[in-house]
Scaffold this motif. Sequence first.
Motif, PDB file in Angstrom:
ATOM      1  N   ARG A   1       4.429  -4.113   1.328  1.00 24.81           N
ATOM      2  CA  ARG A   1       5.250  -5.271   1.722  1.00 24.81           C
ATOM      3  C   ARG A   1       4.340  -6.468   1.929  1.00 24.81           C
ATOM      4  NH1 ARG A   1       8.304  -4.534   7.182  1.00 24.81           N
ATOM      5  NH2 ARG A   1       6.177  -4.043   7.773  1.00 24.81           N
ATOM      6  N   ALA A   2       4.683  -7.594   1.315  1.00 25.81           N
ATOM      7  CA  ALA A   2       3.930  -8.834   1.499  1.00 25.81           C
ATOM      8  C   ALA A   2       4.814  -9.860   2.190  1.00 25.81           C
ATOM      9  CB  ALA A   2       3.463  -9.383   0.159  1.00 25.81           C
ATOM     10  N   ILE A   3       4.213 -10.535   3.166  1.00 21.02           N
ATOM     11  CA  ILE A   3       4.879 -11.635   3.862  1.00 21.02           C
ATOM     12  C   ILE A   3       3.869 -12.772   3.910  1.00 21.02           C
ATOM     13  CG2 ILE A   3       5.912 -12.444   6.011  1.00 21.02           C
ATOM     14  CD1 ILE A   3       6.671  -9.488   6.557  1.00 21.02           C
ATOM     15  N   MET A   4       4.202 -13.835   3.231  1.00 19.97           N
ATOM     16  CA  MET A   4       3.322 -14.994   3.094  1.00 19.97           C
ATOM     17  C   MET A   4       1.976 -14.547   2.500  1.00 19.97           C
ATOM     18  SD  MET A   4       4.604 -17.291   6.299  1.00 19.97           S
ATOM     19  CE  MET A   4       3.806 -18.748   5.700  1.00 19.97           C
ATOM     20  N   ASP A   5       0.863 -14.764   3.210  1.00 22.95           N
ATOM     21  CA  ASP A   5      -0.428 -14.424   2.612  1.00 22.95           C
ATOM     22  C   ASP A   5      -1.020 -13.116   3.167  1.00 22.95           C
ATOM     23  OD1 ASP A   5      -1.136 -15.311   5.124  1.00 22.95           O
ATOM     24  OD2 ASP A   5      -2.873 -16.467   4.427  1.00 22.95           O
ATOM     25  N   GLU A   6      -0.179 -12.284   3.795  1.00 23.21           N
ATOM     26  CA  GLU A   6      -0.628 -10.984   4.281  1.00 23.21           C
ATOM     27  C   GLU A   6       0.297  -9.906   3.751  1.00 23.21           C
ATOM     28  OE1 GLU A   6      -1.605 -10.610   8.374  1.00 23.21           O
ATOM     29  OE2 GLU A   6      -3.025 -12.271   8.274  1.00 23.21           O
ATOM     30  N   ALA A   7      -0.265  -8.701   3.610  1.00 26.06           N
ATOM     31  CA  ALA A   7       0.521  -7.571   3.121  1.00 26.06           C
ATOM     32  C   ALA A   7       0.157  -6.331   3.911  1.00 26.06           C
ATOM     33  CB  ALA A   7       0.272  -7.346   1.633  1.00 26.06           C
ATOM     34  N   GLU A   8       1.056  -5.361   3.878  1.00 25.94           N
ATOM     35  CA  GLU A   8       0.817  -4.075   4.519  1.00 25.94           C
ATOM     36  C   GLU A   8       1.130  -2.963   3.531  1.00 25.94           C
ATOM     37  OE1 GLU A   8       2.039  -1.485   8.472  1.00 25.94           O
ATOM     38  OE2 GLU A   8       3.185  -3.288   8.007  1.00 25.94           O
ATOM     39  N   LEU A   9       0.205  -2.050   3.411  1.00 34.17           N
ATOM     40  CA  LEU A   9       0.437  -0.835   2.651  1.00 34.17           C
ATOM     41  C   LEU A   9       1.223   0.075   3.580  1.00 34.17           C
ATOM     42  CD1 LEU A   9       0.011   0.962   0.189  1.00 34.17           C
ATOM     43  CD2 LEU A   9      -2.197   1.615   1.155  1.00 34.17           C
ATOM     44  N   LEU A  10       2.525   0.180   3.345  1.00 36.39           N
ATOM     45  CA  LEU A  10       3.413   0.902   4.251  1.00 36.39           C
ATOM     46  C   LEU A  10       3.276   2.413   4.103  1.00 36.39           C
ATOM     47  CD1 LEU A  10       6.557  -1.322   3.643  1.00 36.39           C
ATOM     48  CD2 LEU A  10       5.103  -1.322   5.694  1.00 36.39           C
ATOM     49  N   LEU A  11       3.213   2.869   2.875  1.00 37.01           N
ATOM     50  CA  LEU A  11       3.087   4.297   2.579  1.00 37.01           C
ATOM     51  C   LEU A  11       2.259   4.472   1.319  1.00 37.01           C
ATOM     52  CD1 LEU A  11       6.734   5.743   2.877  1.00 37.01           C
ATOM     53  CD2 LEU A  11       4.806   6.337   4.335  1.00 37.01           C
ATOM     54  N   ILE A  12       1.444   5.496   1.319  1.00 37.35           N
ATOM     55  CA  ILE A  12       0.767   5.909   0.100  1.00 37.35           C
ATOM     56  C   ILE A  12       0.705   7.428   0.163  1.00 37.35           C
ATOM     57  CG2 ILE A  12      -1.532   5.618   1.106  1.00 37.35           C
ATOM     58  CD1 ILE A  12      -2.491   4.821  -1.767  1.00 37.35           C
ATOM     59  N   ALA A  13       1.017   8.071  -0.940  1.00 34.70           N
ATOM     60  CA  ALA A  13       1.024   9.529  -0.971  1.00 34.70           C
ATOM     61  C   ALA A  13       0.618  10.012  -2.351  1.00 34.70           C
ATOM     62  CB  ALA A  13       2.418  10.063  -0.633  1.00 34.70           C
ATOM     63  N   VAL A  14      -0.131  11.097  -2.356  1.00 34.63           N
ATOM     64  CA  VAL A  14      -0.521  11.754  -3.600  1.00 34.63           C
ATOM     65  C   VAL A  14      -0.105  13.211  -3.504  1.00 34.63           C
ATOM     66  CG1 VAL A  14      -2.460  12.419  -5.075  1.00 34.63           C
ATOM     67  CG2 VAL A  14      -2.458  10.180  -3.963  1.00 34.63           C
ATOM     68  N   ASP A  15       0.588  13.678  -4.521  1.00 30.44           N
ATOM     69  CA  ASP A  15       0.973  15.087  -4.579  1.00 30.44           C
ATOM     70  C   ASP A  15      -0.296  15.928  -4.448  1.00 30.44           C
ATOM     71  OD1 ASP A  15       1.512  17.731  -5.747  1.00 30.44           O
ATOM     72  OD2 ASP A  15       3.435  16.859  -6.333  1.00 30.44           O
ATOM     73  N   PRO A  16      -0.296  16.944  -3.587  1.00 27.57           N
ATOM     74  CA  PRO A  16      -1.502  17.763  -3.398  1.00 27.57           C
ATOM     75  C   PRO A  16      -2.078  18.328  -4.702  1.00 27.57           C
ATOM     76  CG  PRO A  16       0.095  18.287  -1.702  1.00 27.57           C
ATOM     77  CD  PRO A  16       0.780  17.348  -2.674  1.00 27.57           C
ATOM     78  N   ALA A  17      -1.250  18.561  -5.698  1.00 29.78           N
ATOM     79  CA  ALA A  17      -1.738  19.077  -6.988  1.00 29.78           C
ATOM     80  C   ALA A  17      -2.612  18.063  -7.721  1.00 29.78           C
ATOM     81  CB  ALA A  17      -0.558  19.482  -7.873  1.00 29.78           C
ATOM     82  N   HIS A  18      -2.556  16.793  -7.304  1.00 33.78           N
ATOM     83  CA  HIS A  18      -3.310  15.724  -7.971  1.00 33.78           C
ATOM     84  C   HIS A  18      -4.359  15.073  -7.066  1.00 33.78           C
ATOM     85  CE1 HIS A  18      -0.837  15.789 -11.578  1.00 33.78           C
ATOM     86  NE2 HIS A  18       0.176  16.004 -10.769  1.00 33.78           N
ATOM     87  N   ARG A  19      -4.594  15.651  -5.900  1.00 32.54           N
ATOM     88  CA  ARG A  19      -5.584  15.073  -4.985  1.00 32.54           C
ATOM     89  C   ARG A  19      -6.993  15.276  -5.506  1.00 32.54           C
ATOM     90  NH1 ARG A  19      -2.824  16.738   0.705  1.00 32.54           N
ATOM     91  NH2 ARG A  19      -1.240  15.102   0.641  1.00 32.54           N
ATOM     92  N   ARG A  20      -7.872  14.356  -5.101  1.00 34.70           N
ATOM     93  CA  ARG A  20      -9.283  14.374  -5.484  1.00 34.70           C
ATOM     94  C   ARG A  20      -9.468  14.257  -6.995  1.00 34.70           C
ATOM     95  NH1 ARG A  20     -11.959  13.900  -1.406  1.00 34.70           N
ATOM     96  NH2 ARG A  20     -11.913  15.093   0.483  1.00 34.70           N
ATOM     97  N   ALA A  21      -8.504  13.567  -7.607  1.00 35.22           N
ATOM     98  CA  ALA A  21      -8.559  13.364  -9.051  1.00 35.22           C
ATOM     99  C   ALA A  21      -8.443  11.889  -9.420  1.00 35.22           C
ATOM    100  CB  ALA A  21      -7.449  14.178  -9.729  1.00 35.22           C
ATOM    101  N   GLY A  22      -8.564  10.995  -8.430  1.00 32.98           N
ATOM    102  CA  GLY A  22      -8.543   9.569  -8.711  1.00 32.98           C
ATOM    103  C   GLY A  22      -7.198   8.885  -8.575  1.00 32.98           C
ATOM    104  N   VAL A  23      -6.156   9.625  -8.241  1.00 32.60           N
ATOM    105  CA  VAL A  23      -4.821   9.025  -8.147  1.00 32.60           C
ATOM    106  C   VAL A  23      -4.741   8.064  -6.962  1.00 32.60           C
ATOM    107  CG1 VAL A  23      -2.352   9.495  -7.837  1.00 32.60           C
ATOM    108  CG2 VAL A  23      -3.734  10.978  -9.312  1.00 32.60           C
ATOM    109  N   GLY A  24      -5.228   8.482  -5.796  1.00 31.68           N
ATOM    110  CA  GLY A  24      -5.190   7.613  -4.619  1.00 31.68           C
ATOM    111  C   GLY A  24      -5.981   6.337  -4.840  1.00 31.68           C
ATOM    112  N   GLY A  25      -7.168   6.461  -5.435  1.00 30.86           N
ATOM    113  CA  GLY A  25      -7.975   5.278  -5.731  1.00 30.86           C
ATOM    114  C   GLY A  25      -7.293   4.353  -6.712  1.00 30.86           C
ATOM    115  N   ALA A  26      -6.669   4.927  -7.734  1.00 38.24           N
ATOM    116  CA  ALA A  26      -5.942   4.107  -8.711  1.00 38.24           C
ATOM    117  C   ALA A  26      -4.798   3.362  -8.034  1.00 38.24           C
ATOM    118  CB  ALA A  26      -5.424   4.980  -9.849  1.00 38.24           C
ATOM    119  N   LEU A  27      -4.070   4.044  -7.154  1.00 38.31           N
ATOM    120  CA  LEU A  27      -2.976   3.385  -6.433  1.00 38.31           C
ATOM    121  C   LEU A  27      -3.507   2.251  -5.553  1.00 38.31           C
ATOM    122  CD1 LEU A  27      -0.780   6.460  -5.510  1.00 38.31           C
ATOM    123  CD2 LEU A  27       0.016   4.438  -6.762  1.00 38.31           C
ATOM    124  N   LEU A  28      -4.588   2.505  -4.817  1.00 41.85           N
ATOM    125  CA  LEU A  28      -5.156   1.448  -3.976  1.00 41.85           C
ATOM    126  C   LEU A  28      -5.610   0.250  -4.797  1.00 41.85           C
ATOM    127  CD1 LEU A  28      -7.256   3.202  -1.186  1.00 41.85           C
ATOM    128  CD2 LEU A  28      -5.254   1.744  -0.909  1.00 41.85           C
TER     129      LEU A  28
END
Length: 159
Positions: free
Chosen positions: A69-96
Amino acid sequence: MSTRSRMVELASAGAADADTVDRIMAAAFDPQYGEAWTRSQCIGILAMPGVWLTLARVDGVAAGFALTRAIMDEAELLLIAVDPAHRRAGVGGALLRGVIADCRARGVAKLHLEVRANNPAIALYAAHGFAPAGVRRNYYRGRDGATFDAHTYARTLGD
């Protein structure tokens, strides 16, 4: 973005992807900590201005998501989730990286997030330039009534 020789593809998503978000959230968030949102919370916030959902796919399979969510010039990452089958494979970094790029494109100067204390994802956030900003005591409440602190982090989005 390569993931152990597989590509992570990011795409905009919306309320029509609620089933996918629910599935990933159920697999990714341990109910012990009370971090997951309900389906209606996710759908409801998507209708608000400045909110967007990013879906990550690996080999065509939904592997994670980020809700921002972005409001004016600030934003908040409200939720981020990676399916456990895909963890430690670069998905979280790609999302960030995708969220950071989206924020920059929207003119956001600072990105915030909060995370349960001792969550292993803290290392991922630190690796992407997030620094500690504060603590919310007893913020999360698990199914058994146990409480857990939330730590807030922020990152300035300079050029």
